[in-house]
Design a protein around this motif. Structure first.
Motif, PDB file in Angstrom:
ATOM      1  N   HIS A  77       0.973  -1.265  -0.051  1.00  0.00           N
ATOM      2  CA  HIS A  77       0.117  -0.251   0.013  1.00  0.00           C
ATOM      3  C   HIS A  77       1.026   1.172  -0.047  1.00  0.00           C
ATOM      4  CE1 HIS A  77       0.344   1.355   4.287  1.00  0.00           C
ATOM      5  NE2 HIS A  77       0.868  -0.146   4.431  1.00  0.00           N
ATOM      6  N   VAL A  78       0.325   2.433  -0.540  1.00  0.00           N
ATOM      7  CA  VAL A  78       0.882   3.687  -0.543  1.00  0.00           C
ATOM      8  C   VAL A  78       0.358   4.644   0.225  1.00  0.00           C
ATOM      9  CG1 VAL A  78       1.923   5.335  -2.063  1.00  0.00           C
ATOM     10  CG2 VAL A  78       1.832   3.060  -2.966  1.00  0.00           C
ATOM     11  N   ASP A  79       0.914   5.102   1.429  1.00  0.00           N
ATOM     12  CA  ASP A  79       0.568   6.070   2.293  1.00  0.00           C
ATOM     13  C   ASP A  79       1.481   7.299   2.126  1.00  0.00           C
ATOM     14  OD1 ASP A  79       2.703   4.854   3.599  1.00  0.00           O
ATOM     15  OD2 ASP A  79       1.579   4.625   5.509  1.00  0.00           O
ATOM     16  N   GLY A  80       1.830   7.581   0.982  1.00  0.00           N
ATOM     17  CA  GLY A  80       3.056   8.637   0.808  1.00  0.00           C
ATOM     18  C   GLY A  80       4.330   7.822   0.528  1.00  0.00           C
ATOM     19  N   VAL A  81       4.499   6.555   1.099  1.00  0.00           N
ATOM     20  CA  VAL A  81       5.762   6.025   0.856  1.00  0.00           C
ATOM     21  C   VAL A  81       4.992   4.415   0.667  1.00  0.00           C
ATOM     22  CG1 VAL A  81       7.496   7.512   1.866  1.00  0.00           C
ATOM     23  CG2 VAL A  81       6.222   5.575   3.158  1.00  0.00           C
ATOM     24  N   ILE A  82       5.925   3.713  -0.117  1.00  0.00           N
ATOM     25  CA  ILE A  82       5.534   2.441  -0.575  1.00  0.00           C
ATOM     26  C   ILE A  82       5.864   1.331   0.866  1.00  0.00           C
ATOM     27  CG2 ILE A  82       5.758   0.291  -1.818  1.00  0.00           C
ATOM     28  CD1 ILE A  82       6.968   2.356  -3.827  1.00  0.00           C
ATOM     29  N   ARG A  83       4.649   0.707   1.209  1.00  0.00           N
ATOM     30  CA  ARG A  83       5.010  -0.151   2.418  1.00  0.00           C
ATOM     31  C   ARG A  83       3.947  -1.466   2.285  1.00  0.00           C
ATOM     32  NH1 ARG A  83       7.095   2.734   6.618  1.00  0.00           N
ATOM     33  NH2 ARG A  83       6.552   5.011   6.881  1.00  0.00           N
TER      34      ARG A  83
END
Length: 814
Positions: free
Chosen positions: A667-673
């Motif tokens: 998922h992407v919350d500003g950065v890829i995690r």
């Protein structure tokens, strides 16, 4: 009523834990008036183009008649002052919510909700709300203060003054949020005062002695007009005002007896003498009141210094939400055990361990959500977060939470920080100086300190390993010094962590997730919930129309008591374009291995395979390159998609397509995690299909080269545009804001980790890459590289990186 700041200082500081505003009453809700607000926001970058943004503030509380707030744009000069139009009463018996929304280029980026822990804003520096009394009470107070200073000349004037005094005392006693514990004294005083007023109102003539006595009382009453709600909340002030109410009751009671003719002056001292005695007592009270206000003002100044020192602890913000806890009705047995231990257990440490995906973090989140405000602290370790994987961040964060809850402890910690000038990076030093030392000084009070609970989740994801072991041993040793401090820890059952717990001389409660009762039924409830969500998302309600009981049982078997398998399956099917085919694939895919994670890894392989098919591409190397790069960067710091695209020298849209099709695992919350660290294990152990394998050393060499290219292109002298170099970082105004807007995540990553990529490349470097290294370390850009470390206050890390660089063979050959 004076101005009250309802938002904490540094409202816009990312990761700051913001408190809810609670103003409650025991009986009737108080009513105050919202007068206005002052919004101070951070300046925009000094260089064009300026992002168009607006900041809006709203008050969605149901107990407020005002539903709309205001909004400002970047064209408005800061600070922006807003005055409420009309009469805006607020009944303060419920939570009051304030929501700040920041919009940039038409899309919402940041939302701050006063009622939500951990919410942050970017452009808002501070928001100050101004309140006053309700209009009726305000008018009554103004009239009272005007008339209270007048001379007494007749029965009419004394009754008028007493009437206003009644309103004034009623006003003071009504602020139960400020003086809630004074209610008994206030009510008694008001009752006697009312009886006296009614008695004198009935009489045609008033004894001159009564007038003299009341005159002495009423002349002193107005000194309370500066006792606003902020002052009344101070402990010393409350004690003085409580004495004031007692004296009001005594004076009123004495005057009432005189008015009834029940007081024989010949038996007692003269009325004048008694009035004089009361006057002396009230005057002394006023002097004591003045002294305590001065004392509390000094204390408030000291508190500001303490808060400034505690900020140096740089606590990590909360990283979980209410939706991350256990499904209702599941994990009840273990949650009950944890609750009983936290309340009555003799041991101060509870260690819950289990394999990846067994639900440890979900349990930890549920425990954290049940913590009473101010009665605990949390730290959730994450290996793909630069700050959350540092073991050296755990003690400072938890100490900060405890310092906020126990002011006496906070003052002791602030003294240490002030003396040392830093919070250290050694676990041993932090424990001895920031935690154990201050706790020992509080030891004499340990019997009166209420129980506090710390939650440390995923200890196995913090680094380095030696710090994990030391942290376990140190925390277990707190049993004797702070028996009131309970510590709940979760981790995988790694041998070195297990050994550290066993070496502790104190008793530790240990529990294995595999041994928990009801795991199968809990997984069944969770699967049921996920199937209902899938059916709703795919518009195939109810789910038993497309899934038989036998097939449901097959899914439950594949889960193998791992909640992560069920949650991944849910994400995969909810995003499936060809739902029937995807469901059929899951049902008919066998475990890739007989080991513990066989079915989970098979599911991960299915997700990768379908993503490759969805892109209509046979270039498996491209998929493998992206996935491997995400795993590599997760060891250092998660990156936004555009930064990853630069490091891989790939088209951003192609990478975004891959990320979109891997929503079940990323998922992407500003950065890829990653959704779950077990996916990183899956790739790192080469358990994924061979067609997606990509050479790590080759990729590290390429990423190192691209890091140096980014540094050469973007480093510049005085990158933050500082006006002078003579100021220390702490003295530079808005330095954090300048860093955020002038130094990109890509530039920070490149500065910190290009040497790491060089190490991990195994130095299998082609000649052109060696020349890139030579050109960088022999150019002025190298000095600008070191300037970044200074701005980020990471000079010690720069020294460590340079030491690593010196050991590289390629550097020694240059």
């Amino acid at each position: 009523m004076s101005t009250a700041n309802q938002g904490p200082p540094g409202l816009g500081a990312p990761g700051h834990a913001n408190k809810q505003a609670h103003i409650t009453t025991k009986k009737q809700p108080d009513e105050i008036q919202l007068i206005g607000a002052t919004l101070d926001f951070n300046p925009l970058p000094t260089r064009p183009p300026w992002p168009q943004h607006k900041i809006s503030v709203s008050f969605p509380s149901g107990n407020m008649t005002l539903q709309k707030g205001f909004e400002v744009t970047s064209k408005i000069t800061s600070p922006f002052t807003w005055n409420v139009e009309g009469y805006t009463p607020i009944l303060v018996d419920n939570e009051m919510r304030v929501v700040v929304k920041e919009t940039i280029k038409g899309s919402l980026e940041h939302v701050f909700d006063l009622a939500t822990i951990g919410s942050t804003v970017k452009y808002t520096r501070s928001l100050k709300l101004t309140f006053g009394q309700s209009k009726e009470a305000q008018d009554a107070l103004a009239i009272n203060l005007t008339h209270a200073s007048g001379a007494l000349a007749s029965k009419k004037s004394i009754l008028e003054r007493m009437g206003y005094a009644r309103k004034f005392l009623g006003l003071v006693s009504s602020f139960s949020d400020a003086i809630g514990d004074l209610h008994p004294a206030a009510r008694i005083a008001m009752g006697v005062f009312d009886l006296l007023y009614k008695k004198l109102e009935e009489q045609e003539e008033t004894n001159s002695s009564i007038l003299e006595l009341l005159n002495s009382l009423l002349k002193l009453l107005p000194f309370v007009d500066n006792a606003d709600d902020a002052v009344m909340k101070l402990r010393v002030t409350r004690e003085v005002v409580e004495e004031m109410f007692v004296h009001i009751q005594k004076v009123s009671d004495f005057a009432l007896k005189l008015a009834d003719g029940n007081e024989i002056q010949s038996i007692m001292s003269s009325v004048a003498e008694k009035a004089s005695k009361f006057t002396v007592q009230l005057t002394a009270l006023k002097e004591k009141y003045d002294r305590c206000i001065a004392h509390e003002t000094l204390t408030a100044v000291q508190e500001v210094d303490i808060k400034s020192s505690l900020k140096l602890l740089n606590p990590v913000g909360i990283s979980y939400g209410s939706g991350d806890g256990c499904l209702e009705g599941t994990r009840e047995d273990i949650l009950t055990k944890i609750t009983e231990w936290a309340s009555l257990g003799d041991s101060n440490v509870f260690w819950l361990h289990g394999p990846a995906g067994s639900g440890k973090s979900t349990v930890a989140t549920t425990v954290a959500l049940k913590l009473q405000r101010g009665k605990g602290g949390t730290f959730f370790c994450k290996r793909d977060s630069e700050v959350q994987r540092k073991a050296a961040s755990i003690i400072p964060t938890l100490v900060f939470r405890l310092a906020k809850a126990l002011p006496a402890f906070g003052r002791l910690v602030a003294l240490v920080i002030e003396e040392e000038g830093n919070v250290g990076s050694s676990i041993d030093w932090q424990f001895e100086n920031l935690l154990l030392g201050p706790l020992k000084l509080l030891e004499k009070e340990k019997g009166s300190i209420q129980s506090h609970l710390w939650v440390i989740d995923a200890l196995d994801e913090c680094y380095p390993q030696t710090d994990r072991e030391m942290l376990v041993q140190k925390l277990c040793s707190l049993q004797e010094t702070a028996p009131w401090l309970k510590i709940f820890i979760t981790s995988r059952p790694y041998e070195h962590i297990d050994s550290a717990f066993k070496r502790s001389t104190e008793a530790v409660i240990e529990m294995d997730m595999k041994d928990l009762e009801g795991t199968s039924s809990d997984i069944g409830l969770f699967l049921e919930d996920c199937l209902n969500k899938i059916a709703k998302k795919q518009r195939r309600v109810p789910y038993n129309l497309w899934l038989s009981e036998k097939e449901k049982g097959a899914l439950l078997h594949k889960a193998s008591n791992l909640f992560v398998w069920v949650s991944t399956m849910q994400k995969y099917l909810m995003a499936a374009l060809d739902f029937k085919t995807s469901l059929h694939t899951i049902l008919n895919t066998e475990s890739s291995t007989k080991e513990e994670f066989g079915h989970l890894y098979s599911l991960y392989s299915t997700v990768l395979g379908e993503t490759d098919d969805a892109m209509f591409s046979s270039n498996h190397a491209f998929m493998g390159k992206i996935v491997t790069a995400i795993v590599i960067t997760s060891r250092h710091s998660a990156l936004p998609p555009d930064a990853l695209a630069f490091l891989l020298n790939e088209d951003l849209s192609s990478i975004q397509n891959v990320l979109h099709n891997l929503k079940a695992v990323l998922h992407v919350d500003g950065v890829i995690r990653v959704h779950h660290p077990s996916f990183l294990d899956f790739i790192e152990s080469n358990s994924h299909p061979e067609r997606f394998h990509y050479p790590n050393k080759k990729l590290n060499a390429k990423m190192m080269e691209r890091c140096l290219k980014g540094l050469s292109e973007h480093l510049e002298f005085n990158i933050c545009g500082l006006e002078t170099s003579y100021l220390a970082n702490k003295d530079v105004q808005e330095l954090g804001f300048k860093i955020q807007h002038r130094i990109s995540p890509l530039l920070i990553y490149s500065c910190l980790y290009w040497v790491e990529h060089l190490q991990e490349s195994g130095e299998l470097l082609e000649e052109p890459i060696k020349h890139v290294i030579y050109d960088f370390i022999t150019s002025p850009k190298c000095f600008l590289w070191l300037e970044i470390f200074s701005l980020l206050e990471l000079v010690s890390q720069a020294i460590s990186i340079i030491d690593k660089l010196k050991l590289q063979q390629v550097v020694n050959q240059i």
